[in-house]
Structure formats: C-alpha cells, structure tokens
Design an enzyme around this catalytic site. Structure first.
Site: not given
Ligand code: ACO
Length: 318
Positions: A112, A245, A275
């Site tokens: 990215c 980004h 993204n």
């Molecule tokens: N819809 C509903 N529920 C979901 C989804 C979804 N799409 N995805 C995951 N869940 C559930 C999980 O299964 C989990 O359930 P559980 O508690 O029963 O096990 C719960 O939601 C929490 O999951 P987490 O993975 O802990 O959710 P989190 O709050 O961390 O959000 C996310 C996930 C959105 C990916 C977050 O971690 C994030 O945004 N991280 C940053 C990553 C990023 O931006 N990456 C981009 C690429 S890298 C870059 O460009 C820098």
C-alpha cells in the site's frame, strides 16, 4: 530543479459493490463495516480489466490535465501489488498502450506504500537531472487477490488507479519538498499474499491480522510524518490537506489526533473507494482537486503504510 505535480488523474471501474451487496453473500452488515472502517462501497474491475487497463485510463487523464504528450515522458513507474503478470512489468504494458517510446518503465512493489515509494523515486530522478518528466501510477485490481468468503478481509478492498505527472520546474516554492521512506520486515507475517511463487499454484489471497496491522500502522505512520516535518522544517499548522492512504478511517483519524491535525482537513475517499492500496493516495488527490477542495499552492501531506511493513510520508506544495 524542483519536481512539480503538473497533472493528476484517476480511474474507477464502473461496477460498484455496496456493503449491503456484500451482506447478501457473507455474514456481515453495513453497520458493522462502516462503523469499523468508514467504508460504504467499493469499485470492482470487470473480468477483462487488468491493473494496466485501469492505470492506462488514470495516466491518460493525468497527461491530459498536465498537457503532456506521451513522447515527452522520461520515466514511467507503476506501483502495484496486483500486476497483470509477475513480469514483464505493468509499466511496460502501459508504456505501449500510451505509445510512449523513449523512456524506462518499471514497477515498484511496496504494497500500500507503493505510490509514496514511486513518487520519491520519480522525484529523485528529476532532481538529479536524469529526466524532466515522470509518470507515476498506482493501479490495483485487489478484487483478484481477495478471498470473497473471508469476511474479515474482503470488506476492506477495492479496485482503481490514480496517476500523477511530475515535471522539472524552476519554481523552488512549488513541488515535492521531501519524502521519508521506511520498512521493517519483522512484520512480514501481519499482512501478506497467502501463497509463495511455486510454479504450480495461483497467487493466493490477501491474509491479514487486522488488529496487529492497526496497532503498528498508527505508530509507524506518526513517526514518518514527524520525520518528514522535522527534516524539512514544516509546522503541522502549515499543512492545508492531509491526503492519506485510505486504509481505514480509524487509522487516519488516530494519526491526525497524534500529530494534532484537524479532522476536517483530512481528505477522505474511503467511504466510496475502500482500500485501493497503491492507488488510494493519487485517487484521493484527484478527487480532492476535481471537487475543488484541493487547490494550487496548497501544502499537502501524503502518507501510506502497507504489507512488509513499508511506510512513508511526503510533503508537496501543489
Ligand atoms: N462482519 C461482521 N462481523 C465480522 C466481520 C464482518 N465483516 N469481520 C469479522 N467479524 C467478527 C469476527 O468474526 C469477530 O467475531 P467474534 O468476536 O465472534 O470472534 C468480531 O467481528 C471481531 O473481529 P475482529 O477481527 O477483532 O474485528 P476488529 O474490530 O479488529 O475489526 C478490521 C476488523 C476492520 C479488519 C480491523 O482490525 C481493522 O480495520 N484493522 C486495520 C487493518 C487495515 O486497515 N488493513 C488495511 C490493509 S493494510 C494497510 O493498508 C495499512
């Protein structure tokens, strides 16, 4: 000699997939996605569109706005993690599509952060006097390397391309002021494509530890921004627009809070683009210029972070 952004272009595929559309095929909802990421919809490339097709359209747009013809281009750099092929580069494909004959062309792979890396390379190419005009493109078809059954990841990504034309300019008050680049391979396992190149398997899918990425991203980006400010004596209050980004609205807001930057001056496209990896900064810049928010003479802060990890920040006077 300074290198100045003379034209910015963008291209988004026609097809739009909303969060509600995704909720019909995976167990998710608009509320869950929007509240955690800021994403409402994303563009998805048609089956016959590759990164080169998207990049070519963005390049045409940028060249037109810069009033530059393809035979004036001295270098083409394409930042992508979803190239048409591992080789030859997507850049040489776009070179041929544009009819640009007299320039080196190559891809940069820094996930990215690819656009920030490519911009820095092109800036140094011009400042060193090796050429006068560079075309820098970020182009991605991430939909091809997304596992559409993995609800934690597939909600985050979209397809698109952005491009800028950099040109040598004597005006020392305008152009790229400085860029600071970083990487740390110890985070290799936080964000990667699932398969190695073995010769017998497809590329695999984007695999990510979301919370780990979030934690490291905010810390690293903040340091990069502070580094570029310190090196070039820039006060955060002088920045007119942050064009980050577009990975996650929470990362952008957290970085802004850490450097004490007003939220209303962050240019955000994540709601509509999701993204788009290496394409997201030039796509956001293009959108900001097109809607009249970002204007000539504005002081802009770009930053990005991606798999590797790689990250960087850059300051430009438009
Ligand atoms: N819809 C509903 N529920 C979901 C989804 C979804 N799409 N995805 C995951 N869940 C559930 C999980 O299964 C989990 O359930 P559980 O508690 O029963 O096990 C719960 O939601 C929490 O999951 P987490 O993975 O802990 O959710 P989190 O709050 O961390 O959000 C996310 C996930 C959105 C990916 C977050 O971690 C994030 O945004 N991280 C940053 C990553 C990023 O931006 N990456 C981009 C690429 S890298 C870059 O460009 C820098």
């Amino acid at each position: 000699m300074n290198s100045r952004i003379m034209g910015v272009g963008g291209y988004l595929p026609e097809k739009i997939v909303t969060n509600d559309d995704l909720s019909k095929t995976i167990d998710t909802s608009h509320e869950w996605i929007f509240s955690r990421t800021g994403i409402a919809e994303r563009h998805i490339a048609a089956a016959n569109q590759y990164a080169s097709d998207l990049g070519y359209m963005a390049a045409l747009d940028a060249l037109k706005k810069a009033s530059i013809s393809p035979d004036e281009i001295d270098m083409i750099v394409v930042a992508t993690s979803s190239p048409d092929r591992i080789f030859p580069s997507t850049a040489v494909k776009i070179q041929t599509m544009l009819g640009a004959k007299n320039c080196p062309s190559f891809d940069v792979q820094a996930a990215c952060s690819g656009f920030i890396y490519a911009l820095s390379l092109a800036d140094q190419f011009i400042k060193s006097g090796q050429g006068k005009t560079a075309l820098v493109i970020g182009a991605e078809v991430l939909s091809r390397i997304t596992d559409w059954g993995d609800r934690s990841n597939c909600i985050l990504f979209g397809d698109g391309a952005g491009a800028v034309v950099l040109k040598a300019d004597n005006d020392s008050n305008k152009g790229i002021i400085g860029t600071e680049l970083f990487s740390d391979g110890s985070h290799y396992d936080l964000l990667y494509l699932s398969k190695h190149v073995t010769g017998s398997e497809p590329a695999g899918f984007i695999t990510m530890q979301g919370q780990g990425v979030m934690r490291v991203a905010v810390k690293c980006i903040t340091k990069a921004v502070e580094a570029v400010f310190e090196k070039h004596n820039i006060d955060v209050n002088d920045i007119d627009w942050m064009v980050p980004h577009q990975a996650n609205i929470r990362i952008m807001d957290a970085v802004a809070k850490k450097i004490k930057f007003p939220e209303e001056k962050i240019y955000k496209t994540i709601q509509y683009h999701a993204n788009t990896s290496a394409a997201s900064v030039p796509l956001a810049l293009n959108a900001g210029i097109e809607d009249g928010s970002i204007k000539e003479n504005d002081l802009l802060l770009f930053f990005a972070m991606g798999g590797g990890f790689t990250w960087g920040a850059s300051v430009t006077r438009l």
